[in-house]
Design an enzyme around this catalytic site. Structure first.
Site, PDB file in Angstrom:
ATOM      1  N   CYS A  66     -86.829  -7.822  31.859  1.00  0.00           N
ATOM      2  CA  CYS A  66     -87.634  -8.087  33.047  1.00  0.00           C
ATOM      3  C   CYS A  66     -88.025  -9.556  33.127  1.00  0.00           C
ATOM      4  O   CYS A  66     -88.592 -10.098  32.163  1.00  0.00           O
ATOM      5  CB  CYS A  66     -88.894  -7.221  33.041  1.00  0.00           C
ATOM      6  SG  CYS A  66     -89.966  -7.495  34.464  1.00  0.00           S
TER       7      CYS A  66
ATOM      8  N   CYS B 163     -96.052  -4.279  30.441  1.00  0.00           N
ATOM      9  CA  CYS B 163     -95.320  -4.062  29.188  1.00  0.00           C
ATOM     10  C   CYS B 163     -95.759  -5.076  28.144  1.00  0.00           C
ATOM     11  O   CYS B 163     -96.139  -6.196  28.474  1.00  0.00           O
ATOM     12  CB  CYS B 163     -93.814  -4.200  29.403  1.00  0.00           C
ATOM     13  SG  CYS B 163     -93.103  -2.964  30.499  1.00  0.00           S
TER      14      CYS B 163
ATOM     15  N   CYS C 289     -89.689  -3.293  38.923  1.00  0.00           N
ATOM     16  CA  CYS C 289     -90.319  -2.987  37.639  1.00  0.00           C
ATOM     17  C   CYS C 289     -89.363  -2.079  36.882  1.00  0.00           C
ATOM     18  O   CYS C 289     -89.008  -0.997  37.360  1.00  0.00           O
ATOM     19  CB  CYS C 289     -91.670  -2.299  37.841  1.00  0.00           C
ATOM     20  SG  CYS C 289     -92.420  -1.720  36.303  1.00  0.00           S
TER      21      CYS C 289
ATOM     22  N   TYR D 261    -109.625  19.237  30.271  1.00  0.00           N
ATOM     23  CA  TYR D 261    -109.051  18.123  31.037  1.00  0.00           C
ATOM     24  C   TYR D 261    -107.669  18.557  31.556  1.00  0.00           C
ATOM     25  O   TYR D 261    -106.651  17.927  31.292  1.00  0.00           O
ATOM     26  CB  TYR D 261    -108.942  16.857  30.180  1.00  0.00           C
ATOM     27  CG  TYR D 261    -110.170  16.579  29.347  1.00  0.00           C
ATOM     28  CD1 TYR D 261    -111.243  15.881  29.882  1.00  0.00           C
ATOM     29  CD2 TYR D 261    -110.264  17.012  28.023  1.00  0.00           C
ATOM     30  CE1 TYR D 261    -112.387  15.623  29.120  1.00  0.00           C
ATOM     31  CE2 TYR D 261    -111.399  16.759  27.258  1.00  0.00           C
ATOM     32  CZ  TYR D 261    -112.458  16.070  27.805  1.00  0.00           C
ATOM     33  OH  TYR D 261    -113.580  15.819  27.049  1.00  0.00           O
TER      34      TYR D 261
ATOM     35  N   GLU E 192    -111.325  21.072  34.632  1.00  0.00           N
ATOM     36  CA  GLU E 192    -110.901  19.801  35.217  1.00  0.00           C
ATOM     37  C   GLU E 192    -111.980  19.303  36.181  1.00  0.00           C
ATOM     38  O   GLU E 192    -112.513  20.081  36.974  1.00  0.00           O
ATOM     39  CB  GLU E 192    -109.570  19.980  35.946  1.00  0.00           C
ATOM     40  CG  GLU E 192    -109.136  18.822  36.808  1.00  0.00           C
ATOM     41  CD  GLU E 192    -108.995  17.519  36.042  1.00  0.00           C
ATOM     42  OE1 GLU E 192    -109.456  16.487  36.548  1.00  0.00           O
ATOM     43  OE2 GLU E 192    -108.413  17.547  34.919  1.00  0.00           O
TER      44      GLU E 192
ATOM     45  N   ASP F  66    -106.660  17.374  26.276  1.00  0.00           N
ATOM     46  CA  ASP F  66    -105.879  16.203  26.690  1.00  0.00           C
ATOM     47  C   ASP F  66    -106.799  15.287  27.496  1.00  0.00           C
ATOM     48  O   ASP F  66    -106.680  15.180  28.722  1.00  0.00           O
ATOM     49  CB  ASP F  66    -104.665  16.634  27.511  1.00  0.00           C
ATOM     50  CG  ASP F  66    -103.695  15.478  27.765  1.00  0.00           C
ATOM     51  OD1 ASP F  66    -103.983  14.347  27.294  1.00  0.00           O
ATOM     52  OD2 ASP F  66    -102.667  15.691  28.436  1.00  0.00           O
TER      53      ASP F  66
ATOM     54  N   CYS G 154    -103.604   9.652  24.521  1.00  0.00           N
ATOM     55  CA  CYS G 154    -102.764   8.492  24.830  1.00  0.00           C
ATOM     56  C   CYS G 154    -103.354   7.213  24.251  1.00  0.00           C
ATOM     57  O   CYS G 154    -102.817   6.132  24.476  1.00  0.00           O
ATOM     58  CB  CYS G 154    -102.594   8.345  26.341  1.00  0.00           C
ATOM     59  SG  CYS G 154    -104.131   8.007  27.219  1.00  0.00           S
TER      60      CYS G 154
END
Length: 453
Positions: free
Chosen positions: A71, A80, A158, A298, A319, A367, A394
């Site tokens: 990129c 990134c 992208c 979640y 949620e 999560d 994450c």
């Protein structure tokens, strides 16, 4: 060590954001875009007591793991951080990053499995969210924010997004140029999600703007899409505001995965990588199958909740986003899961009593967002008597914190967390497996499985 001075050193490790770690003149120096084993010259940008931060000037001895980024916006764009690293090395780095975070932050010294790869290291994302801004001359720009700033780096493509990103950017810029300056200045974001072979496209603006010109441009490239206008005048980091207008289509799209038909909207949580999501969900279902009941914290649009209901016989999803709960209710009806799937709209911390449904033979699946879980939720999980807990995260840092509290290696000392010298927990950590949901970036998704002692 002095600010703005140049030094030379060898990279001995990588930090949690993929930056090189160099020991120089008694300090630990963090220098982005370096790889382990490389000799580099760098300029010092900031000096603190024991650490410093620098910018690489030249790589005099490159690593065999170094590659040429594809990129042209790398590394100015903040999307990134690892394009200079070959993909197998990225996978090893992410396993090591999770292991280091668990040990340093959570006080957990545990083996971490090899990172589950993504078959497509580029063009893998199903969702796009780009800020829109203006140059000092009033020209529209669309791109990603530079690292640690709100300065937009203009892009035309992208490489971690699908090919359609080029058409979206072209349409948005052409549309913005057609608007008077006062309306052009209202444009905030363009958000796109691909669902199956269709698209949800949402324009976010600070106030009302005409949209006919944008849909006319989109019609040249997209045959089947729904278009929404979101009004968000607030000056915050939150993309969407509370006011929605459906301009074209139904606003929601239906698709199918794993035998489950489901509906998603522009603001419904859904993993951004279809391929790795399927691998991750297969892992979760393998752990949950046969449990007496499942609690999905979640739970987003309810896809995993529905899968858990089929695997376990009964499942509750919690949620906080109303749109997502609406999608989960539609999913429940369309898949004939009434009585087996229960959707609750609210914060996880306000519904911890539901966790008792998983006591004695049940499984809890969590999560949470990047910030992790509330302390009250972690406490309720510890006291739930569920046979198994599957924690998905994450963010290795908040994962380490939440897992440390679950495992008892961290304890609360007032408002602070401290490492415990005598950890106690009703659970044993069975496995830790990273999944490369986000190739080329510093992020990874991790699945931790805990079993009741």
């Amino acid at each position: 060590m002095e600010k703005n001075e140049e030094y030379t050193g060898e990279v001995i490790g990588l930090g949690t954001e993929g930056e090189g770690i160099i020991r120089c003149e008694g300090k630990t120096v963090f220098v982005p875009l370096c790889l382990v084993g490389e000799t580099v010259s760098f300029k010092v940008l900031k000096v603190q007591k024991d650490v410093a931060y620098g910018k690489v000037l030249q790589v005099t001895k490159p690593s065999p793991d170094r590659t040429i980024p594809v990129c042209p916006a790398f590394p100015q764009c903040g999307g990134c951080s690892l394009q200079h690293m070959k993909y197998p090395a990225q996978l090893k780095h992410k396993s090591a990053m999770v292991r280091t975070s668990l040990k340093k932050i959570g006080g957990i010294d545990a083996p971490v499995a090899s990172t589950v790869p993504c078959d497509s290291a580029y063009r893998y994302r199903n969702k796009l969210a780009l800020p829109i801004g203006l140059t000092p001359e009033g020209e529209p720009v669309c791109g990603f924010y530079a690292p640690r700033s709100h300065r937009i780096i203009p892009i035309r493509d992208c490489y971690i997004q699908a090919e359609w990103v080029k058409d979206i950017i072209s349409c948005v810029l052409s549309y913005a140029r057609l608007l008077p300056l006062e309306q052009r200045a209202k444009l905030r974001h363009i958000v796109v999600r691909k669902v199956g072979e269709r698209h949800i496209i949402a324009l976010v603006a600070a106030g009302s703007v005409p949209s006919d010109a944008l849909t006319a441009l989109l019609d040249r490239h997209f045959k089947d899409y729904t278009f929404l206008l979101n009004i968000n005048p607030a000056d915050t980091n939150v993309i969407f505001g509370p006011e929605w207008h459906t301009i074209r289509g139904e606003g929601l799209l239906r698709t199918e995965e794993g035998g489950i038909s489901f509906t998603v909207g522009a603001n419904t949580f859904m993993q951004v990588n279809d391929e790795v999501r399927s691998k991750l969900y297969a892992c979760v279902l393998n752990e949950a199958r046969g449990a007496s009941a499942a609690i999905d914290l979640y739970s987003g649009g309810g896809l995993l909740t529905a899968m858990l209901a089929k695997a376990c016989g009964e499942a509750w999803g919690i949620e906080i986003v109303p749109e997502a709960t609406q999608c989960a209710n539609t999913l429940m009806a369309e898949n004939d899961l009434a009585g087996r799937m229960h959707n609750i709209c609210g914060a996880a911390e306000d519904n911890v009593q539901i966790l008792q449904k998983a006591s004695e033979g049940g499984v809890i699946v969590c999560d949470p967002p990047r910030k992790g879980m509330e302390r009250s939720v972690v406490k309720a999980i510890r006291e739930s008597h569920a046979d198994k807990v599957v924690l998905i995260s994450c963010n290795p840092a908040t994962l380490a914190r939440d897992l440390g509290l679950l495992m008892g290696t961290l304890k609360e000392d007032g408002t602070n967390l401290v490492k415990s010298s005598s950890p106690e927990s009703p659970y044993t950590l069975q496995s830790v497996t990273p999944f490369d949901m986000f190739p080329q970036t510093k992020w990874c998704e991790t699945v931790c499985v805990l079993t009741r002692k």
